[in-house]
Enzyme design. Structure first.
Site, PDB file in Angstrom:
ATOM      1  N   ASP A  28       0.830  -1.207   0.000  1.00  7.98           N
ATOM      2  CA  ASP A  28       0.000   0.000   0.000  1.00  7.98           C
ATOM      3  C   ASP A  28       0.864   1.256   0.000  1.00  7.98           C
ATOM      4  O   ASP A  28       1.992   1.231   0.494  1.00  7.98           O
ATOM      5  CB  ASP A  28      -0.916  -0.029   1.238  1.00  7.98           C
ATOM      6  N   ASN A  76     -10.853  -2.371  -5.592  1.00 11.51           N
ATOM      7  CA  ASN A  76     -10.074  -1.449  -6.429  1.00 11.51           C
ATOM      8  C   ASN A  76     -10.710  -1.229  -7.813  1.00 11.51           C
ATOM      9  O   ASN A  76     -10.385  -0.255  -8.491  1.00 11.51           O
ATOM     10  CB  ASN A  76      -8.630  -1.944  -6.599  1.00 11.51           C
TER      11      ASN A  76
HETATM   12  C1  IPE Z   1      -5.373  -2.747  -0.270  1.00  6.55           C
HETATM   13  O1  IPE Z   1      -5.051  -1.417  -0.403  1.00  6.55           O
HETATM   14  C2  IPE Z   1      -5.383  -3.419  -1.621  1.00  6.55           C
HETATM   15  C3  IPE Z   1      -4.089  -3.566  -2.266  1.00  6.55           C
HETATM   16  C4  IPE Z   1      -2.923  -3.263  -1.744  1.00  6.55           C
HETATM   17  C5  IPE Z   1      -4.139  -4.118  -3.586  1.00  6.55           C
HETATM   18  P1  IPE Z   1      -6.172  -0.304  -0.578  1.00  6.55           P
HETATM   19  O2  IPE Z   1      -5.458   0.992  -0.669  1.00  6.55           O
HETATM   20  O3  IPE Z   1      -7.075  -0.641  -1.692  1.00  6.55           O
HETATM   21  O4  IPE Z   1      -6.971  -0.436   0.785  1.00  6.55           O
HETATM   22  P2  IPE Z   1      -7.749   0.649   1.642  1.00  6.55           P
HETATM   23  O5  IPE Z   1      -8.659   1.362   0.707  1.00  6.55           O
HETATM   24  O6  IPE Z   1      -6.716   1.559   2.225  1.00  6.55           O
HETATM   25  O7  IPE Z   1      -8.441  -0.135   2.704  1.00  6.55           O
HETATM   26  C1  IPE Z   2      -1.486   0.309  -3.396  1.00  5.74           C
HETATM   27  O1  IPE Z   2      -1.292   1.678  -3.391  1.00  5.74           O
HETATM   28  C2  IPE Z   2      -1.692  -0.239  -4.777  1.00  5.74           C
HETATM   29  C3  IPE Z   2      -3.069  -0.662  -5.066  1.00  5.74           C
HETATM   30  C4  IPE Z   2      -4.049  -0.675  -4.217  1.00  5.74           C
HETATM   31  C5  IPE Z   2      -3.339  -1.117  -6.415  1.00  5.74           C
HETATM   32  P1  IPE Z   2      -2.512   2.687  -3.356  1.00  5.74           P
HETATM   33  O2  IPE Z   2      -2.869   3.027  -4.759  1.00  5.74           O
HETATM   34  O3  IPE Z   2      -3.625   2.172  -2.533  1.00  5.74           O
HETATM   35  O4  IPE Z   2      -1.829   3.937  -2.653  1.00  5.74           O
HETATM   36  P2  IPE Z   2      -2.465   4.911  -1.583  1.00  5.74           P
HETATM   37  O5  IPE Z   2      -3.024   4.063  -0.485  1.00  5.74           O
HETATM   38  O6  IPE Z   2      -3.524   5.691  -2.304  1.00  5.74           O
HETATM   39  O7  IPE Z   2      -1.325   5.747  -1.141  1.00  5.74           O
HETATM   40 MG    MG Z   3      -4.102   2.371  -0.578  1.00 12.10          MG
END
Ligand code: IPE
Ligand code: IPE
Ligand code: MG
Length: 250
Positions: A28, A76
């Protein structure tokens, strides 16, 4: 790359008796990494891919059996279309560019999740890489793609119920093993260690059944900034944890 896990474990200062078999990672913070630099989120995902490469290599080096990476959740799909499309493009690129190295390093690629929802070109790349690496015995790289823990559990219930309705399973004989055998992770050990980058204290629908007794490590580091050194530090700290599994040990 060295094909001598014992040497790599010693060089990293890790305890060979305390190497997790299965590591699961919620990668993340790509978006925040980009935002801090006033860049498009997609550039954060691109940089995050470099970290994926580094952590896959670092895991393989020390003989981890299964590495599960949360790459794309069922939730996502609700992100802006341009970001979803960019992630799919990156995924397809990764599946192609890493093929050679996976073959060389005896890594078997596996995907868990509703992969049928992925665009056809991504599914084709996935199938090709899975096919090419199918016989590899070194490490399973388990990508969670269009993955949701609740969906996985729902599909498990459906498949067991279907068998019960056909008389193939007697409901009275259903055990925890039956459940585990109907999940995407059938045949894999449960994660021993779950790492989440970027500081969020939540599970975000990841491996809800399988993480029952995993050790959790949450780091503030954003995924694109996560390094092999920090990874090995977490593995050292994991080695010092006392896993009690509900028992009294001393
Ligand atoms: C979890 O991260 C999913 C992945 C790393 C693919 P998200 O960024 O989607 O999760 P939330 O929204 O912070 O819970
Ligand atoms: C994790 O990074 C990757 C995916 C969930 C695909 P994020 O895109 O969730 O990054 P933040 O949480 O917005 O920083
Ligand atoms: Mg995230």
């Amino acid at each position: 790359m060295s094909s001598d896990p014992a040497g790599a474990i010693a060089a990293a200062g890790l305890d060979p008796e305390r190497i997790p078999r299965h590591v699961a990672v919620i990668m993340d913070g790509n978006g925040r990494w980009a935002k801090k630099r006033l860049m498009n989120r997609v550039l954060g995902h691109e940089q995050g891919m470099e970290t994926v490469r580094e952590i896959v290599r670092a895991s393989r080096e020390i003989g981890i059996s299964v590495l599960t990476l949360y790459a794309f959740s069922t939730e996502n799909w609700a992100r802006p279309k341009a970001e979803v499309m960019a992630l799919m493009t990156l995924l397809r690129r990764f599946l192609k560019s890493e093929r050679q190295e996976m073959v060389q390093n005896h890594i078997r690629l596996n995907a868990i999740g509703q992969t049928e929802r992925l665009p056809k070109d991504v599914r084709d790349s996935l199938d090709e890489t899975k096919g090419l690496t199918a016989e590899n015995q070194g490490m399973v790289l388990n990508l969670s793609l269009s993955y949701g823990g609740r969906t996985e559990i729902t599909e498990m219930v459906q498949s067991i119920a279907r068998k019960a309705a056909k008389g193939e399973i007697d409901p009275e004989t259903i055990t925890e093993e039956t459940v585990a055998d109907h999940l995407y992770t059938k045949g894999m050990p449960d994660p021993d260690l779950m790492i989440r980058t970027s500081g969020e204290m939540r599970i975000s629908n990841f491996l809800l059944w399988q993480l029952a007794y995993a050790e959790f490590f949450i780091t503030e580091t954003l995924w694109p900034d996560f390094t092999k050194e920090e990874y090995y530090d977490i593995l050292k700290a994991y080695g010092r944890r006392e896993r009690r599994f509900g028992k009294v040990l001393r």
